[in-house]
Design a protein around this motif. Structure first.
Motif, short mmCIF file in Angstrom:
data_model
loop_
_atom_site.label_atom_id
_atom_site.label_comp_id
_atom_site.label_asym_id
_atom_site.label_seq_id
_atom_site.Cartn_x
_atom_site.Cartn_y
_atom_site.Cartn_z
N PRO A 195 9.72 0.82 3.43
CA PRO A 195 9.83 0.95 1.97
C PRO A 195 10.37 2.33 1.59
O PRO A 195 10.24 3.30 2.37
CB PRO A 195 8.38 0.78 1.50
N ASP A 196 10.97 2.42 0.44
CA ASP A 196 11.47 3.71 -0.04
C ASP A 196 10.33 4.72 -0.05
O ASP A 196 9.21 4.43 -0.48
CB ASP A 196 12.04 3.58 -1.45
N GLY A 197 10.63 5.92 0.44
CA GLY A 197 9.63 6.98 0.43
C GLY A 197 8.64 6.92 1.56
O GLY A 197 7.71 7.74 1.63
N CYS A 198 8.81 5.97 2.48
CA CYS A 198 7.90 5.83 3.63
C CYS A 198 8.67 6.22 4.89
O CYS A 198 9.82 5.79 5.09
CB CYS A 198 7.40 4.39 3.73
N VAL A 216 0.84 -1.20 0.00
CA VAL A 216 0.00 0.00 0.00
C VAL A 216 0.88 1.25 0.00
O VAL A 216 0.58 2.25 -0.66
CB VAL A 216 -0.96 -0.02 1.21
N ALA A 217 1.99 1.19 0.75
CA ALA A 217 2.91 2.32 0.80
C ALA A 217 3.49 2.63 -0.57
O ALA A 217 3.55 3.81 -0.99
CB ALA A 217 4.03 2.03 1.79
N ARG A 218 3.91 1.61 -1.28
CA ARG A 218 4.52 1.83 -2.60
C ARG A 218 3.51 2.44 -3.58
O ARG A 218 3.86 3.29 -4.41
CB ARG A 218 5.08 0.52 -3.14
N ILE A 219 2.26 1.99 -3.49
CA ILE A 219 1.23 2.56 -4.37
C ILE A 219 0.97 4.02 -3.98
O ILE A 219 0.75 4.88 -4.84
CB ILE A 219 -0.05 1.71 -4.31
N GLY A 220 0.99 4.31 -2.68
CA GLY A 220 0.83 5.69 -2.23
C GLY A 220 1.90 6.59 -2.80
O GLY A 220 1.63 7.74 -3.21
N ASN A 221 3.13 6.10 -2.86
CA ASN A 221 4.21 6.87 -3.48
C ASN A 221 3.91 7.14 -4.95
O ASN A 221 4.18 8.23 -5.47
CB ASN A 221 5.53 6.12 -3.35
N ALA A 222 3.37 6.15 -5.63
CA ALA A 222 3.05 6.31 -7.05
C ALA A 222 1.99 7.39 -7.27
O ALA A 222 1.99 8.07 -8.31
CB ALA A 222 2.59 4.99 -7.65
N PHE A 223 1.12 7.58 -6.28
CA PHE A 223 0.10 8.63 -6.37
C PHE A 223 0.65 10.00 -5.96
O PHE A 223 -0.08 10.99 -6.00
CB PHE A 223 -1.10 8.29 -5.47
N GLY A 224 1.92 10.04 -5.55
CA GLY A 224 2.50 11.31 -5.14
C GLY A 224 2.10 11.72 -3.74
O GLY A 224 2.12 12.92 -3.40
N MET A 225 1.76 10.76 -2.89
CA MET A 225 1.37 11.06 -1.51
C MET A 225 2.60 11.05 -0.60
O MET A 225 3.63 10.43 -0.90
CB MET A 225 0.34 10.04 -1.02
N ASN A 226 2.47 11.74 0.52
CA ASN A 226 3.45 11.63 1.59
C ASN A 226 3.07 10.42 2.44
O ASN A 226 1.96 10.39 2.99
CB ASN A 226 3.44 12.90 2.46
N VAL A 227 3.92 9.43 2.54
CA VAL A 227 3.57 8.17 3.19
C VAL A 227 4.29 8.07 4.53
O VAL A 227 5.52 8.15 4.60
CB VAL A 227 3.93 6.96 2.31
N ILE A 228 3.51 7.89 5.60
CA ILE A 228 4.06 7.68 6.93
C ILE A 228 3.46 6.40 7.49
O ILE A 228 2.38 5.96 7.07
CB ILE A 228 3.78 8.86 7.88
N ALA A 229 4.18 5.77 8.40
CA ALA A 229 3.72 4.48 8.93
C ALA A 229 4.06 4.34 10.40
O ALA A 229 5.12 4.79 10.86
CB ALA A 229 4.34 3.33 8.14
#
Length: 316
Positions: A182-185, A160-173
């Motif tokens: 994951p990269d970008g999380c 889900v995180a990787r898909i969020g990155n593809a949408f250009g979202m800021n991903v936090i967990a």
């Protein structure tokens, strides 16, 4: 099929043919679509299975005691909260799961629900069918630049995180057990995640620590108008508190695929709540994941049954 073959009990009406092909040395007994505790006890007493593959229902100490030669309980999927793990350990019964077997399916379903909420898919469809054309008045939520907060970062949460990155979202967990991100999380505390996330998606197991973790107090921390999606376990959310948060606008939309008691039967609390999207705990079930979960569950059974009796024990 020989009458002397050891029995594997499946708490459902079917498993994938590919899984059955792995179990040709065993007699497979299906418990039916919605087996009760009494049903499972009776089947265990009658067939004395060496293994149980769990699709539906819960496996407790009474069921285990009805099968004196039971050596392994294998979940058709990843969530083993439906199995009394303490009782299994006390009886030297191995508990197995298939983590990741349905990760793609659940992650895709989580995103289907996120998008349905953000883009008002259901109400717009209903309005169109009633003859309305809301182009001049409707404004959907654009996800790019918004913050996606993931509670739980296992195989599903990471997808889900990787898909969020593809949408250009800021991903936090938030996941105190995650060893890598994951990269970008980016890691966040639970309070910080709830405070900052525009979309909150649950991907953690149901444990004593996580039960009812989404409640009046934690919902009060959420950003006004956040979207909440649960494709994990129903017991993570206190339903009455979520209902109030949906009513007062703290949560603008919720999408629920899991519930504390399943199946839901009418009347139920969500039946007339307009800003909730519901699905019947099918996030992890696709034609592909059905095979993956079945074959993983079968292989886990075979692995344990191949072990010497003294080495087979319950897994944490």
């Amino acid at each position: 099929m020989s009458a002397s073959q050891p029995v594997i009990l499946v708490t459902g009406s079917d498993i994938a043919p590919e899984a059955l092909d792995l179990l040709t040395n065993y007699e497979i007994v299906f418990a039916g679509q919605r087996p009760t505790e009494d049903d499972l006890c009776q089947l265990c007493e009658k067939h004395d299975p060496v293994a149980i593959i769990v699709r539906y229902g819960k496996i407790n100490a009474r069921i285990m005691d009805a099968a004196p030669h039971l050596r392994v309980i294998s979940k058709h999927g990843s969530g083993i909260d439906v199995i009394d793990q303490k009782a299994a350990a006390e009886r030297h019964i191995s508990v197995q799961s298939a983590p990741g077997a349905n990760a793609a399916a659940v992650a895709e379903h989580a995103w289907a629900m996120i998008l349905a909420c953000a883009k008002s898919v259901v109400p717009l469809d209903q309005r169109m069918r009633q003859g309305h054309w809301d182009k001049s008045t409707h404004k959907s939520v654009e996800l790019e630049g918004k913050t996606l907060g993931l509670i739980g970062l296992g195989a599903i949460g990471a997808r889900v995180a990787r898909i969020g990155n593809a949408f250009g979202m800021n991903v936090i967990a938030y996941d105190p057990y995650a060893k890598t991100l994951p990269d970008g999380c980016h890691a966040a505390s639970l309070d910080a995640l709830l405070h900052n996330a525009d979309v909150i998606s649950l991907h953690c197991p149901l444990t004593d620590d996580t039960r009812n973790m989404i409640n009046r107090d934690t919902l009060a921390l959420c950003k006004k108008g956040a979207i909440l999606v649960n494709t994990a376990r129903g017991g993570l959310i206190e339903d009455d508190d979520l209902l109030r948060a949906l009513d007062d606008g703290t949560i603008s939309w919720a999408a629920l695929d899991s519930f504390p008691v399943e199946p839901l039967t009418a009347p139920h609390v969500w039946q007339h709540v307009n800003n909730v999207i519901l699905s019947p705990h099918i996030g992890g079930v696709s034609s592909t994941s059905f095979v993956k979960m079945g074959t993983a569950a079968a292989r886990n059974v075979l692995k344990v049954l191949a072990e010497p009796m003294e080495s087979a024990g319950a897994l944490p």
